[in-house]
Structures are given as structure tokens and as C-alpha cells.
Design an enzyme around this catalytic site. Sequence first.
Site, PDB file in Angstrom:
ATOM      1  N   ASN A   6       5.831-111.318 112.580  1.00 15.29           N
ATOM      2  CA  ASN A   6       5.691-110.083 112.679  1.00 15.29           C
ATOM      3  C   ASN A   6       6.011-108.837 111.325  1.00 15.29           C
ATOM      4  OD1 ASN A   6       5.356-108.699 115.704  1.00 15.29           O
ATOM      5  ND2 ASN A   6       7.361-107.739 115.029  1.00 15.29           N
ATOM      6  N   LYS A   7       5.294-107.620 112.417  1.00 11.83           N
ATOM      7  CA  LYS A   7       5.422-106.626 111.057  1.00 11.83           C
ATOM      8  C   LYS A   7       6.691-106.334 109.936  1.00 11.83           C
ATOM      9  CE  LYS A   7       2.789-103.726 110.154  1.00 11.83           C
ATOM     10  NZ  LYS A   7       1.719-104.426 110.032  1.00 11.83           N
ATOM     11  N   ASP A  57       2.195-111.681 115.780  1.00 11.09           N
ATOM     12  CA  ASP A  57       1.228-111.450 115.138  1.00 11.09           C
ATOM     13  C   ASP A  57       1.571-113.044 115.434  1.00 11.09           C
ATOM     14  OD1 ASP A  57       2.492-109.204 114.310  1.00 11.09           O
ATOM     15  OD2 ASP A  57      -0.211-108.847 114.229  1.00 11.09           O
ATOM     16  N   GLN A  93       2.994 -97.681 112.062  1.00 11.99           N
ATOM     17  CA  GLN A  93       3.034 -97.818 113.062  1.00 11.99           C
ATOM     18  C   GLN A  93       3.992 -97.511 114.227  1.00 11.99           C
ATOM     19  OE1 GLN A  93       2.533 -99.892 110.651  1.00 11.99           O
ATOM     20  NE2 GLN A  93       0.510-100.947 110.571  1.00 11.99           N
ATOM     21  N   ARG A 110      -5.934-102.522 115.834  1.00 11.30           N
ATOM     22  CA  ARG A 110      -5.186-102.909 114.773  1.00 11.30           C
ATOM     23  C   ARG A 110      -4.746-103.585 116.116  1.00 11.30           C
ATOM     24  NH1 ARG A 110      -0.983-100.426 117.101  1.00 11.30           N
ATOM     25  NH2 ARG A 110       0.395-101.859 116.418  1.00 11.30           N
ATOM     26  N   ALA A 140      -1.970-107.629 117.311  1.00 11.61           N
ATOM     27  CA  ALA A 140      -2.295-109.088 116.902  1.00 11.61           C
ATOM     28  C   ALA A 140      -3.163-109.518 118.769  1.00 11.61           C
ATOM     29  CB  ALA A 140      -1.628-109.829 117.662  1.00 11.61           C
ATOM     30  N   ARG A 168      -8.625-110.672 109.217  1.00  9.46           N
ATOM     31  CA  ARG A 168      -7.120-110.448 108.415  1.00  9.46           C
ATOM     32  C   ARG A 168      -6.421-112.116 109.266  1.00  9.46           C
ATOM     33  NH1 ARG A 168      -4.019-105.581 110.999  1.00  9.46           N
ATOM     34  NH2 ARG A 168      -2.316-106.045 109.779  1.00  9.46           N
TER      35      ARG A 168
HETATM   36  C1  LIG Z   1       1.671-107.062 119.651  1.00  9.97           C
HETATM   37  S1  LIG Z   1       0.664-106.228 118.581  1.00  9.97           S
HETATM   38  C2  LIG Z   1       1.113-105.675 117.545  1.00  9.97           C
HETATM   39  C3  LIG Z   1       1.907-106.289 115.849  1.00  9.97           C
HETATM   40  O1  LIG Z   1       0.655-106.001 115.748  1.00  9.97           O
HETATM   41  C4  LIG Z   1       1.314-104.800 114.171  1.00  9.97           C
HETATM   42  O2  LIG Z   1       0.900-105.674 112.984  1.00  9.97           O
HETATM   43  P1  LIG Z   1      -0.386-104.266 113.200  1.00  9.97           P
HETATM   44  O3  LIG Z   1      -0.488-103.211 112.539  1.00  9.97           O
HETATM   45  O4  LIG Z   1      -0.740-104.610 111.156  1.00  9.97           O
HETATM   46  O5  LIG Z   1      -1.522-105.391 113.566  1.00  9.97           O
HETATM   47  C5  LIG Z   1       2.305-105.761 114.005  1.00  9.97           C
HETATM   48  O6  LIG Z   1       3.255-106.768 113.732  1.00  9.97           O
HETATM   49  C6  LIG Z   1       3.014-105.844 115.694  1.00  9.97           C
HETATM   50  O7  LIG Z   1       3.959-106.329 116.084  1.00  9.97           O
END
Ligand SMILES: CSC[C@H]1O[C@H](OP(=O)(O)O)[C@H](O)[C@@H]1O
Length: 382
Positions: free
Chosen positions: A252-253, A242, A201, A53, A55, A87
Amino acid sequence: MADHGVPVVRWADTPEGPVLALLDQTRLPAEETELICEDAQALVAAIRALSVRGAPLLGVAGGYGVALGAVRGHDVADVADRLASARPTAVNLAAGVRRVEGAHRAALDDGAGAEQAAAAALAEARALHEEDAEASERMAQLGHELLGDLVRRTPMRLLTHCNTGMLVSGGRGTAFAVVSQVHAAGELQKLWVDETRPLLQGARLTAYEATREGMPFSVLADGAAGSLFSAGEVDAVLIGADRIAADGSVANKVGSYPLSVLARHHGVPFVVVAPVTTVDLATKRGADIVVEQRPSEEVTHVSSPYAPYHPEARGERGGGIPVAPMGADAYNPAFDVTPPELVTAIVTERGVISPVTSETVAGLCSPSRTTTSRWGNGMMKA
Ligand SMILES: CSC[C@H]1O[C@H](OP(=O)(O)O)[C@H](O)[C@@H]1O
């Protein structure tokens, strides 16, 4: 190579053929186990389950996935299409996939045979991996310098959301790489780690990385962040991204947008750290960003890598222990979008921009851009 002992992602040649080995992030922090992907189908499943996971790392893994299909003689165009759509929000995934697919196609157009074209695809995937690692180092340096100008006290107290360390990158990560640089300089008093519901996370992965680096940190419920701002306990917020739209909107998250409102209300810098591969000039506005909607079970159930999954509660990710009435519906967007006016600065490997506008964002992507000036084209807001 991550500092975990188990690489976050690695290409492995085996007697049965090449595989992509992933540090399975759904098992962290309980165990460091590798998930072996022999084909695109397995990698798509790993991406959707967030075994891999973040980005930038999705771009690297997606690129290796295309190379895996090419070396194994699969339909590369089909492999690329399936990986690119695994995704929707992180632009890096599709960008990495299409970049390696393009290298493969270019080799064929130049008359290369299947084997040579597959080798060209793998070489491009490795180049992408290395470039991302180099970008991490540069962002760590630029972000540390920026905080030195934005934050008027050291040691500083930083708040971060989700996970943005080496688990999202070919190198040290994005926002967390900046925190790591601040810590290495002896300038980190406290890292506030948002747990980041529903997949945790922060509580699982950022806490794992902060522990490994010996950082002073505390995990907090996402809803507790406001009281820290109110108490004057946050000197800056650092998050990843992202997808960054042409107008500077930042996906973003989920939970990032509320933090930007809190930061603005309390006069705290809100800093986004992301490689230029996260900028998508083809997406004009934040409203145009597709936000991934995920299964209700991720909200209505709780699961932990330390605990066995609840046998009768099986969601897409294997479910968990129900906390809501069985069958309850949930609203579960994986991301939200922060408008550019609430972003103090964006740190990339090509420089820092502030204010964040369509002009300064475009400047980041300009081929002629250099990072000779300390902050790139933008001047820092007070
Ligand atoms: C800087 S990339 C990390 C970014 O990805 C996370 O999402 P996910 O855990 O769903 O892949 C989150 O948005 C982070 O900021």
C-alpha cells in the site's frame, strides 16, 4: 458515477469516436476537470501521472482502455500490454486489462467479427465497473460491522492514509467507504487524514472527499501520526491496498508499514480494506511484490493544484517549486509492504479475515467461499 458531479471515469461516444473521460485527480481539489483519453497512449500517460489512480479504479480504467482500443480498431494485444505495464504494483490494473482482453479474444475465437468483439470488450469493462461499485458497498457494510466489534467506544476516531474513497473505485471506494458508513451512522468523532507525502493524496483528495461528506476531520503531517497514537487519540487505522500477496503481505501507499508498527505497539486495530481483485495468489510473499519507484522531483519539489507549476522545474509530472538543492537525489518508493502479522483484519466484499494467513487469504479466493458467517473463515482477534 462519483458524487462529484464529474464522474471519476466515463465512456463517452463522440462524433469523432469513443473516448474515455477521466476526472483529472492531479487538479483536485482546486478544480474538477475532465481529462479526455482517445487512445491507450493517452491513458497510459494519465495512469503514470496519477490523473487516474487507486488500485480498483486502475483496473476499471485499464479495462475501458482495452475496449477503447478494440472499438477504435487498434492492436488490442499491444494496447493491453502497454496498459498492463503502466504501473507495476497495483495488481488490479493488469487484472482488469487482461480480463477485458480475454473477453475480446474469446469473442473472436467464437467467430465474432471485429465490431462484435469490440462490443464484447466494452460489455466486460462495464461489468467490471459495476462489480467494483457493488464490492465497495459490501466492504462499507462489513467494515462498519467489524469496527463495531473491534472498537470499544463510539463515536470513534479513525486514522487513514493516502486516498481510498470514490476516487479509487467504480463506487464509494475501499477504506474510506467504511469511514463514510461509520459517519453516516453518526459514529465518527474524528477522521485523522495523513497528508501522504509526496503526492499528498490525503491532504488533497481524502480531505476533498471528507469535506464533501461533512465529516469531522483534520489533516496531519505523516510524521505526526505517532503522537496521536501516543496520546490515545486513534481507535483504529483503515487503509486500502494495491496488492495482497498469497501470504497476506499488503502493499500500500508508502507510509502504511510504519503505521502498522505504531498500531501494534499501541494496541490499535490495523484494518486493510480491499476488493478480492487486489489479492494476487501468484505473488507468494511480500518480498516478491514489485514496488514502483517514482521520480525524485516528486520529493525534491512541491507543487499544488492551486498554484501554477514552477516554469524551470519540470519533472515527469510537470515538476513544481524546488525545496531541495537543484539536482538532489531522492528515494521515492510509491508503496511499502506490511507483513501479515501486523494486519488485524482484511475486509473484502467476500468477507473479513483475521488472522491474516496464507490459509485465510486463500479462503477469500476460494470459488466455494460464501459470506454467510459474519466474519468469513477467520475469527476476530481481541
Ligand atoms: C484502495 S486503492 C487506493 C490505493 O492507491 C493508492 O496509490 P496511488 O495513489 O499511488 O494510486 C494508495 O496505495 C491507496 O491505498
